[in-house]
Every structure is written in structure tokens, then in C-alpha cells.
Design an enzyme around this catalytic site. Structure first.
Site, PDB file in Angstrom:
ATOM      1  N   LYS A  53     -20.544  49.844  -6.636  1.00  6.57           N
ATOM      2  CA  LYS A  53     -20.387  48.516  -6.644  1.00  6.57           C
ATOM      3  C   LYS A  53     -21.336  47.917  -7.120  1.00  6.57           C
ATOM      4  CE  LYS A  53     -17.479  47.901  -2.660  1.00  6.57           C
ATOM      5  NZ  LYS A  53     -17.223  47.078  -0.987  1.00  6.57           N
ATOM      6  N   ALA A  70     -22.703  45.150  -1.093  1.00  8.64           N
ATOM      7  CA  ALA A  70     -22.779  45.729   0.355  1.00  8.64           C
ATOM      8  C   ALA A  70     -21.362  46.016   0.816  1.00  8.64           C
ATOM      9  CB  ALA A  70     -23.210  45.005   1.384  1.00  8.64           C
ATOM     10  N   ASP A  71     -20.928  47.141   1.763  1.00  6.74           N
ATOM     11  CA  ASP A  71     -20.056  47.375   2.218  1.00  6.74           C
ATOM     12  C   ASP A  71     -19.831  48.222   3.173  1.00  6.74           C
ATOM     13  OD1 ASP A  71     -16.746  48.992   1.386  1.00  6.74           O
ATOM     14  OD2 ASP A  71     -17.543  50.099   2.697  1.00  6.74           O
ATOM     15  N   THR A  72     -19.260  48.037   4.754  1.00  4.12           N
ATOM     16  CA  THR A  72     -19.059  47.926   5.435  1.00  4.12           C
ATOM     17  C   THR A  72     -17.930  48.549   6.365  1.00  4.12           C
ATOM     18  OG1 THR A  72     -20.710  45.696   6.517  1.00  4.12           O
ATOM     19  CG2 THR A  72     -19.972  46.732   8.005  1.00  4.12           C
ATOM     20  N   GLY A 107     -23.454  49.968   4.394  1.00  2.00           N
ATOM     21  CA  GLY A 107     -24.135  50.582   2.919  1.00  2.00           C
ATOM     22  C   GLY A 107     -24.788  49.562   1.810  1.00  2.00           C
TER      23      GLY A 107
END
Length: 194
Positions: A53, A70-72, A107
Site C-alpha cells: 500500500k 498499515a494493515d491489521t 503491519g
């Protein structure tokens, strides 16, 4: 003059967290394929997606502008639980988390054109109380589980299900602010504050 941070995410929770620390930012969500790779751990998945991203946003951003992505996911064992597709999906997720411990893994990636990409994963352990079917049905009826990794929001009504956490609270919400602030102190020409 420094440019505002470019947030490569559509998450309202990430926007609220950046507003909380008074960081000037603009929003430009990036659409990347979020399908896990075969055998990919939740930690590897979120870091890979955050970097993808950020790289996509850097490619279409302003020269010199810092980009944050970010990614969760909620991790139950080796399985990454994303956002529920419907009630049945949310029910299965919440039943899986009920009465046990899980991990919330984010992340995060920060970069800009011509600079090295910083990336990390942050993990918070969470214990959820046992949930009944009526707890889950009533919670679904609030609308809150929709669009939330693991089908719950610790910053909302879902907080009543959480017995304890170990680690970053803001990570569970969707963006680990402690780690972000550490990066912002280290980089040259950080984004401005409002």
C-alpha cells in the site's frame, strides 16, 4: 515546508488516531490484493500489505511527501481473521475468539520517494471473555462488527468483551502510535503537526 503525511488507508480509526496526535495528513486509500499467500503467517501478511500500500501511494504521491500505510488482522493461531462478510462470518469469528486469547497484528510502513522504506509489525495479545449466542447477535445488531478485523472494535461496544490486553491499545484500534511516533522523531523533515 514539509508536506502533510499521506495516509494510504480508508480506515476512519486510523484517521482518528492521527488526529489524536495532531499530525497533518491527507487520505489516499490504495487498493491492493489482500489475499494471503499460501502458508503466509498473519505477521508476514500484514507487513507485506502495508509495504504494498505504501509503495502504491508513493508511486502516485508528491515528491518529498511521507506516506504511511498499515494493515491489521486478528490472529487466532496461524489464521488471520479479516473483516466479516456477513453475520455468519462474524458469528464464526467471535465464537472462535470467545473465552480465549488471540493476537492483533498490525503491519505498518512509512516511506517517501528516494527514501528507504521503514516497516514493522506490532502484536498485542488480547483475552476475550466467553460470549453467548445472544451476546453475538445483540452485538451484530449494533452494526459495530461490520468492517472490523475479527468482527469487534475495542474502542467501541466490543470493549465490554475484552478481559485484558498485553501490548499496544492503539495497535488493537488499528495503528500503533508509539512505534509511529518513534519513527517520526527519527526521520528528516517529518510531516507537520496541526
Amino acid at each position: 515546508m514539509a508536506h502533510p503525511l499521506l495516509l494510504a488507508s480508508a480506515s476512519p480509526r486510523r484517521r482518528e488516531l492521527l488526529e489524536q496526535i495532531q499530525l497533518a495528513f491527507e487520505v489516499a486509500p490504495m487498493d491492493v490484493d489482500e489475499t494471503p499467500l499460501p502458508g503466509e503467517s498473519p505477521e508476514a501478511l500484514v507487513e507485506r500489505l502495508a509495504i504494498a500500500k505504501a509503495e502504491a501511494a508513493i508511486a502516485c504521491g508528491i515528491p518529498g511527501q511521507w506516506v504511511l500505510a498499515a494493515d491489521t488482522v486478528v490472529a487466532a493461531g496461524d489464521e488471520a481473521l479479516g473483516k466479516p462478510a456477513d453475520f455468519a462470518d462474524a458469528e464464526a469469528m467471535l465464537q472462535r475468539l470467545s473465552g480465549g486469547e488471540h493476537r492483533v497484528v498490525s503491519g505498518m510502513a512509512l516511506g517517501r520517494p528516494g527514501a528507504s522504506m521503514r516497516a514493522c509489525t506490532v502484536t498485542t495479545r488480547v483475552r476475550m471473555r466467553p460470549l453467548t449466542s445472544s451476546d453475538i447477535e445483540a452485538y451484530w445488531a449494533t452494526g459495530e462488527p461490520r468492517g472490523k478485523a475479527g468482527a469487534y472494535a475495542i474502542q467501541g461496544r466490543g470493549a465490554a468483551f475484552v478481559e485484558w490486553i498485553e501490548g499496544s491499545y492503539t495497535n488493537v484500534v488499528g495503528l500503533p502510535l508509539f512505534e509511529l511516533e518513534a519513527w517520526l522523531r527519527e526521520i528528516p523533515d517529518p510531516p507537520p503537526r496541526v
